[in-house]
Write a protein that holds these residues in place. Structure first.
Motif, short mmCIF file in Angstrom:
data_model
loop_
_atom_site.label_atom_id
_atom_site.label_comp_id
_atom_site.label_asym_id
_atom_site.label_seq_id
_atom_site.Cartn_x
_atom_site.Cartn_y
_atom_site.Cartn_z
N ILE A 212 0.84 -1.19 0.00
CA ILE A 212 0.00 0.00 0.00
C ILE A 212 0.88 1.25 0.00
O ILE A 212 1.88 1.33 0.72
CB ILE A 212 -0.94 0.01 1.22
CG1 ILE A 212 -1.75 -1.28 1.27
CG2 ILE A 212 -1.87 1.22 1.16
CD1 ILE A 212 -2.59 -1.55 0.04
N LEU A 213 0.50 2.24 -0.83
CA LEU A 213 1.28 3.46 -1.02
C LEU A 213 0.43 4.69 -0.71
O LEU A 213 -0.80 4.61 -0.66
CB LEU A 213 1.76 3.54 -2.47
CG LEU A 213 2.56 2.36 -3.01
CD1 LEU A 213 2.63 2.42 -4.53
CD2 LEU A 213 3.95 2.33 -2.40
N SER A 214 1.10 5.82 -0.57
CA SER A 214 0.41 7.09 -0.37
C SER A 214 0.07 7.77 -1.69
O SER A 214 -0.36 8.92 -1.70
CB SER A 214 1.26 8.03 0.49
OG SER A 214 1.47 7.47 1.76
N GLY A 215 0.29 7.09 -2.79
CA GLY A 215 0.02 7.62 -4.12
C GLY A 215 0.89 6.90 -5.13
O GLY A 215 1.95 6.36 -4.78
N SER A 216 0.46 6.89 -6.38
CA SER A 216 1.25 6.21 -7.42
C SER A 216 2.63 6.83 -7.57
O SER A 216 3.61 6.13 -7.85
CB SER A 216 0.51 6.26 -8.76
OG SER A 216 -0.69 5.54 -8.71
N THR A 217 2.70 8.15 -7.40
CA THR A 217 4.00 8.81 -7.56
C THR A 217 4.98 8.34 -6.50
O THR A 217 6.18 8.22 -6.76
CB THR A 217 3.82 10.34 -7.50
OG1 THR A 217 2.87 10.73 -8.49
CG2 THR A 217 5.14 11.04 -7.78
N GLN A 218 4.49 8.06 -5.28
CA GLN A 218 5.37 7.48 -4.28
C GLN A 218 5.90 6.14 -4.76
O GLN A 218 7.08 5.81 -4.57
CB GLN A 218 4.64 7.30 -2.95
CG GLN A 218 5.56 6.76 -1.85
CD GLN A 218 4.84 6.41 -0.57
OE1 GLN A 218 3.87 5.66 -0.58
NE2 GLN A 218 5.30 6.95 0.54
N GLY A 219 5.04 5.36 -5.42
CA GLY A 219 5.48 4.08 -5.96
C GLY A 219 6.58 4.24 -7.00
O GLY A 219 7.56 3.49 -7.01
N LEU A 220 6.41 5.25 -7.89
CA LEU A 220 7.46 5.51 -8.88
C LEU A 220 8.78 5.84 -8.20
O LEU A 220 9.85 5.38 -8.61
CB LEU A 220 7.03 6.66 -9.79
CG LEU A 220 5.87 6.41 -10.76
CD1 LEU A 220 5.52 7.69 -11.50
CD2 LEU A 220 6.21 5.30 -11.74
N GLY A 221 8.70 6.66 -7.15
CA GLY A 221 9.92 7.05 -6.45
C GLY A 221 10.58 5.88 -5.75
O GLY A 221 11.82 5.73 -5.78
N LEU A 222 9.78 5.02 -5.11
CA LEU A 222 10.35 3.87 -4.41
C LEU A 222 10.97 2.88 -5.39
O LEU A 222 12.08 2.37 -5.15
CB LEU A 222 9.26 3.19 -3.59
CG LEU A 222 8.78 3.95 -2.36
CD1 LEU A 222 7.53 3.28 -1.77
CD2 LEU A 222 9.88 4.03 -1.31
N ILE A 223 10.29 2.60 -6.48
CA ILE A 223 10.85 1.69 -7.49
C ILE A 223 12.13 2.29 -8.07
O ILE A 223 13.13 1.59 -8.27
CB ILE A 223 9.83 1.42 -8.61
CG1 ILE A 223 8.63 0.66 -8.06
CG2 ILE A 223 10.48 0.63 -9.75
CD1 ILE A 223 7.47 0.57 -9.03
N GLY A 224 12.09 3.60 -8.33
CA GLY A 224 13.27 4.26 -8.88
C GLY A 224 14.46 4.19 -7.94
O GLY A 224 15.59 3.92 -8.37
N ARG A 225 14.23 4.43 -6.65
CA ARG A 225 15.33 4.35 -5.68
C ARG A 225 15.87 2.93 -5.58
O ARG A 225 17.07 2.73 -5.30
CB ARG A 225 14.86 4.82 -4.30
CG ARG A 225 14.62 6.32 -4.20
CD ARG A 225 14.31 6.74 -2.77
NE ARG A 225 14.08 8.16 -2.69
CZ ARG A 225 12.89 8.74 -2.76
NH1 ARG A 225 11.82 7.99 -2.89
NH2 ARG A 225 12.77 10.04 -2.68
N PHE A 226 15.00 1.96 -5.78
CA PHE A 226 15.40 0.57 -5.66
C PHE A 226 16.19 0.10 -6.89
O PHE A 226 17.15 -0.68 -6.75
CB PHE A 226 14.14 -0.29 -5.49
CG PHE A 226 14.40 -1.75 -5.28
CD1 PHE A 226 15.02 -2.21 -4.12
CD2 PHE A 226 14.04 -2.68 -6.24
CE1 PHE A 226 15.25 -3.56 -3.92
CE2 PHE A 226 14.27 -4.03 -6.06
CZ PHE A 226 14.88 -4.47 -4.89
#
Length: 528
Positions: A212-226
């Protein structure tokens, strides 16, 4: 000479003739000061007047326009009250930023970089459109403007009554679950419900595959950092979602654009990119893409998955609109065709329920969910519990499907109203997509008409929309605009489109007159 004095002298001055931006109609019922402020506001929003640019003095502008100095003073005061311009001792009146201006708020050269929160070169990394998303929300506060810019659900379609019932009936009995801390991965009940919902759409996942995320953009950021290191390359559709461009650039990645047509990303061109370069990610919105509304064909989806496996590149599927379809049966996610776990699926309740709940999710292989959860807890211990609980209850009470049926019908009506208004009021030569779902219409302007010029003049008619350039990674898109039909009522949509059409026709008429004048001038030139 002090450094600040040297920098102050270097401020750009608005040197163009004021009459080229401000055309006064003395027979209009609109006060002259309001006409001046409207024209300057439009020029700021279009980027013709950029942050840090010095405006003429009140006296100088009054003389050029042939008005009283008090008239200009009142116009400047109105813009200053909106935060668009500011007076500075010894420097004059400077542009701050407009509705869609993306440069830094502050142009005070003596302000230390750390106070602005900018690492060296960060402005260049984020690009010139870094603020466009936050400023889309701000346009809703201007009551006299009909905004086709922001792709958000209208207030009358937000499920306030259902949520009120949920809170009244269930909150007191769910205090810890709704108001306490929850696991970093999200509420177990919500993850289980989302997994079941995705299986209904053909995606083979279980709760351990959901974060669960606080928004799709947070998901983009987390995937990008990973997955990304600075300098890595990401492939995205051209044009594509502004937030994705910003997120990847903020992480130091380079975004490579692959053109899109009516069937989605040109995977034939993607293959040549993958064979020549070494991108770490492919980002796509295969269903009702933002901004074009296009959906990727089944053949291209299968080809995309084949290429991802061949070149060992994971795919981010961003799917905020997949359940907001208008024609035919529900489209399956790309991930439903993914048998090798190459697709990282993102979606959100912001478009189909309420953006204020701040609940989205990532569906991915279990090892990746586990690792990304560790990244997430560093920045965000857990997504807000009460929003997760409210969505869980909405799903558990079987309210979502009925709500979506209503949304599909309302948004389809608004899409049709916009298409009909374009047919009625716009000049010939416009190319408009026909979206089968989502929120947006993507339009190519006729001839050499530029979107920035159109948005500036349309702003004087009190209507707003987005120019195409921020959606591109290569600086193109000058002839495109995006209009969102989700938020305005049908009568507002018709009126907004009528105003834009009126503006277009006026611009084309002036353009034709100039071309005729140029042609007559050439006829008089002596032959060599």
């Amino acid at each position: 000479m002090r450094r600040s004095q040297i920098e102050h002298q270097a401020l750009p001055l608005f040197t163009a003739s004021a009459r080229s931006l401000i055309q006064l109609d003395r027979n209009s019922g609109i006060p002259l000061y309001r006409q001046i402020s409207d024209a300057l506001r439009a020029a700021i929003s279009a980027g013709d007047l950029t942050p840090g640019m010095r405006l003429p003095t009140e006296r100088a502008l009054a003389q050029e326009l042939g008005v009283n100095r008090t008239t200009v003073m009142n116009a400047y005061n109105e813009l200053a009250s909106e935060g668009l311009i500011a007076g500075h001792v010894g420097r004059g009146t400077l542009v701050k930023r407009g509705y869609f201006s993306q440069d830094e708020d502050s142009f005070e050269q003596d302000t230390p970089a750390w106070l602005l929160g900018l690492a060296a070169g960060e402005g260049a990394v984020l690009g010139p459109d870094a603020r466009v998303l936050s400023e889309l929300v701000a346009t809703g506060g201007y009551r006299e403007v009909i905004s086709l810019a922001s792709g958000t659900p209208p207030k009358e379609l937000l499920p306030a009554e259902q949520l009120q019932t949920i809170f009244m009936e269930g909150l007191s009995g769910a205090r810890e679950e709704a108001l306490g801390y929850v696991p970093v991965e999200g509420l177990l009940s919500l993850r289980r419900g989302l997994a079941a919902r995705m299986r209904r759409r053909g995606v083979n996942v279980d709760l351990q595959n959901i974060l669960i995320l606080s928004g799709s953009t947070q998901g983009l950021g987390l995937i990008g950092r990973f997955l990304l290191n600075p300098g890595d390359e990401v492939v995205a559709e051209l044009p594509t979602y502004i937030g994705a461009i910003q997120t990847f650039r903020a992480l130091g990645a380079r975004v490579i654009g692959v053109p899109i047509d009516s069937e989605g990303m040109r995977v034939d061109l993607l293959e040549s990119v993958l064979s020549r370069r070494n991108p770490r990610l492919i980002y796509t919105q295969p269903t009702f893409q933002n901004p074009t509304g296009a959906s990727m064909s089944q053949e291209r989806r299968r080809r995309l998955l084949l290429l991802a496996r061949r070149y060992q590149v994971p795919i981010i599927e961003d799917d905020p609109y997949g359940e907001l379809y208008f024609d035919g049966k529900e489209p399956q996610p790309l991930k439903a065709l993914d048998s090798r776990d190459y697709v990282l699926y993102l979606s959100t309740f912001s478009k189909m329920l309420a953006p204020g709940l701040r609940v989205a999710w990532l569906a991915a292989p279990e090892p990746m969910i586990s690792r990304i959860s560790l990244h997430k807890q560093v920045f965000d211990l857990n997504t807000n519990a009460i929003g997760q609980w409210a969505v869980t209850e909405f799903l558990r009470r079987d309210l979502m499907d009925g709500h979506l049926v209503m949304l599909r019908e309302r948004y389809r009506q608004r899409r049709d109203a916009m298409l009909q208004a374009i047919k009625t009021y716009w000049p010939a030569g416009i190319r408009v997509n026909y979206p089968h779902g989502g929120f947006h219409l993507w339009c190519r302007l006729p001839g050499d008409l530029r979107a920035r010029s159109l948005v500036r003049e349309a702003a004087q008619e009190r209507v707003a929309f987005l120019i195409g350039e921020p959606f591109y990674t290569d600086g193109s898109g000058h002839n495109y605009i995006r209009m969102s039909f989700a938020a305005p009522a049908e009568e507002q949509i018709e009126e907004a489109v009528r105003r834009i059409g009126h503006t277009m026709k006026g611009m084309l008429k002036r353009q034709s007159a100039r071309d005729d004048g140029d042609a007559r001038h050439l006829e008089r030139l002596p032959m060599i």
